[in-house]
Design an enzyme around this catalytic site. Structure first.
Site, short mmCIF file in Angstrom:
data_model
loop_
_atom_site.label_atom_id
_atom_site.label_comp_id
_atom_site.label_asym_id
_atom_site.label_seq_id
_atom_site.Cartn_x
_atom_site.Cartn_y
_atom_site.Cartn_z
N ASN A 99 93.18 70.03 117.06
CA ASN A 99 92.21 69.39 117.95
C ASN A 99 92.94 68.87 119.18
OD1 ASN A 99 89.69 68.45 118.73
ND2 ASN A 99 89.95 66.48 117.71
N ARG A 113 88.64 50.19 102.36
CA ARG A 113 87.60 50.53 103.35
C ARG A 113 87.31 52.02 103.33
NH1 ARG A 113 89.64 50.03 108.55
NH2 ARG A 113 91.75 49.40 107.98
N TYR A 144 98.51 63.36 114.96
CA TYR A 144 97.70 63.14 113.75
C TYR A 144 97.49 64.46 112.99
CZ TYR A 144 93.52 62.00 110.96
OH TYR A 144 92.62 61.83 109.93
P1 NAP Z 1 89.71 53.68 107.63
O1 NAP Z 1 88.27 53.34 107.46
O2 NAP Z 1 90.41 53.34 108.89
O3 NAP Z 1 90.51 53.02 106.38
C1 NAP Z 1 91.88 53.19 106.30
C2 NAP Z 1 92.37 52.67 104.98
O4 NAP Z 1 93.78 52.92 104.89
C3 NAP Z 1 92.17 51.18 104.81
O5 NAP Z 1 91.87 50.90 103.47
C4 NAP Z 1 93.55 50.61 105.18
O6 NAP Z 1 93.86 49.38 104.52
C5 NAP Z 1 94.45 51.71 104.62
N1 NAP Z 1 95.79 51.72 105.23
C6 NAP Z 1 96.11 51.96 106.54
N2 NAP Z 1 97.44 51.88 106.70
C7 NAP Z 1 97.96 51.59 105.47
C8 NAP Z 1 99.27 51.39 104.99
N3 NAP Z 1 100.32 51.45 105.81
N4 NAP Z 1 99.43 51.11 103.67
C9 NAP Z 1 98.37 51.02 102.82
N5 NAP Z 1 97.10 51.21 103.24
C10 NAP Z 1 96.90 51.49 104.54
O7 NAP Z 1 89.98 55.23 107.42
P2 NAP Z 1 89.07 56.39 106.75
O8 NAP Z 1 88.25 56.98 107.82
O9 NAP Z 1 88.44 55.89 105.50
O10 NAP Z 1 90.21 57.45 106.41
C11 NAP Z 1 90.82 57.55 105.14
C12 NAP Z 1 91.65 58.80 105.11
O11 NAP Z 1 90.84 59.93 105.39
C13 NAP Z 1 92.79 58.82 106.13
O12 NAP Z 1 93.93 59.44 105.57
C14 NAP Z 1 92.22 59.68 107.25
O13 NAP Z 1 93.24 60.29 108.00
C15 NAP Z 1 91.40 60.67 106.47
N6 NAP Z 1 90.32 61.29 107.23
C16 NAP Z 1 89.32 60.56 107.79
C17 NAP Z 1 88.34 61.21 108.52
C18 NAP Z 1 87.17 60.48 109.16
O14 NAP Z 1 86.42 61.13 109.89
N7 NAP Z 1 86.99 59.20 108.94
C19 NAP Z 1 88.37 62.60 108.66
C20 NAP Z 1 89.39 63.30 108.07
C21 NAP Z 1 90.37 62.65 107.36
P3 NAP Z 1 93.50 47.93 105.15
O15 NAP Z 1 92.02 47.72 104.97
O16 NAP Z 1 94.30 46.98 104.32
O17 NAP Z 1 93.90 47.97 106.58
#
Ligand code: NAP
Length: 248
Positions: free
Chosen positions: A150, A16, A156
């Site tokens: 933040n 995702r 986090y």
């Molecule tokens: P997301 O849409 O919630 O997707 C999270 C992904 O991580 C999913 O593919 C999920 O797999 C996987 N995941 C969660 N727990 C896991 C585990 N224990 N083992 C293996 N896979 C796991 O998140 P996102 O927004 O794309 O974020 C991705 C990364 O970017 C994260 O590290 C987040 O902290 C970082 N980030 C995001 C943002 C933002 O604004 N969105 C900003 C800064 C940093 P499943 O589908 O199988 O649940």
């Protein structure tokens, strides 16, 4: 430029959001992409099918990054199937928000287990084959809040700062083996993780983002694809910020 033909790439949390876009970007550049997921097998399969539909190659690896034994076993199986891993994007992560006084120990432990211990365990397991091949690219997914903090995100933000230290250490440790380790620090990106933001919160946020919009997963994936390329071979230990200018 930035072709990845012949490279084997593992993207954790590839089912995702940002991880999915990273999978698609690396697949489009010619890498064979191994899509990791923990719960979303159907979504991960969709990502692999989307890559294949565009003529790329993809495979699945379901495991929980917080389970070190599963990480070692699954990454070992990936190496048996594909012969090596050249690229790791340690992207899997969760956010648990809350003011400091309400932060529970179990939430801190969960954040640490997935965002830090999980990312490092994946790097440890995947780097063995990179060291042997004397070529590797490791990218950790941090966040703008790991650098600027933040309110309401102490737990986090601490995990996202921690992976910067990990990446810089690995960058120094593996430089002589031609393995680079870098960090991408996204700002606010439209994914499931940020879907709960209210319009008022988004409006407030836009006041501090010079580019005046939230980011897309593709914005982040493009930065990752660059850091994984041959052309980024002289870039290591760096934090590449993809945040619309929110933090400079
Ligand atoms: P997301 O849409 O919630 O997707 C999270 C992904 O991580 C999913 O593919 C999920 O797999 C996987 N995941 C969660 N727990 C896991 C585990 N224990 N083992 C293996 N896979 C796991 O998140 P996102 O927004 O794309 O974020 C991705 C990364 O970017 C994260 O590290 C987040 O902290 C970082 N980030 C995001 C943002 C933002 O604004 N969105 C900003 C800064 C940093 P499943 O589908 O199988 O649940």
């Amino acid at each position: 430029m930035f072709r990845l033909d012949g490279r084997i790439a593992l993207v954790t949390g590839g089912s995702r959001g940002i991880g999915r876009s990273c999978c698609e970007a690396l697949g489009a550049q010619g890498a064979t992409v191994v899509v990791n997921y923990v719960k979303g097998e159907a979504a991960a399969r969709e990502v692999a099918d989307a890559i294949a539909a565009k003529g790329g190659k993809a495979d699945l690896a379901g495991f929980d990054v917080a389970d070190s034994k599963a990480v070692d076993a699954s990454i070992g199986e990936v190496v048996s199937r594909h012969g090596k891993i050249d690229i790791l994007i340690a992207n899997a992560g969760i956010a648990i928000d809350g003011l400091l006084l309400r932060l529970k120990d179990e939430d801190l432990e969960r954040l640490w287990a997935i965002n830090v211990r999980g990312a490092i365990a994946c790097a440890r397991a995947a780097s063995r084959t990179m060291m042997r091949a004397r070529w590797g690219r490791i990218v950790f997914m941090s966040s703008v809040v790991g650098e600027m903090g933040n309110a309401g995100q102490t737990g986090y933000a601490a995990t996202k700062a921690a992976v910067i230290g990990a990446a810089k250490s690995i960058a120094r440790e593996y430089a002589s083996r031609n393995v680079t380790a870098n960090v991408v620090a996204p700002g606010y990106i439209d994914t499931d993780m940020t879907a709960g933001m209210t319009d008022a919160q988004k409006e407030q946020l836009m006041k501090v983002v010079p580019l005046g919009r939230t980011g897309t997963a593709r914005d982040v994936a493009a930065a990752c694809a660059y850091l994984c390329s041959e052309e980024a071979g002289y870039v290591t230990g760096q934090v590449l910020r993809v945040n619309g200018g929110m933090y400079m």
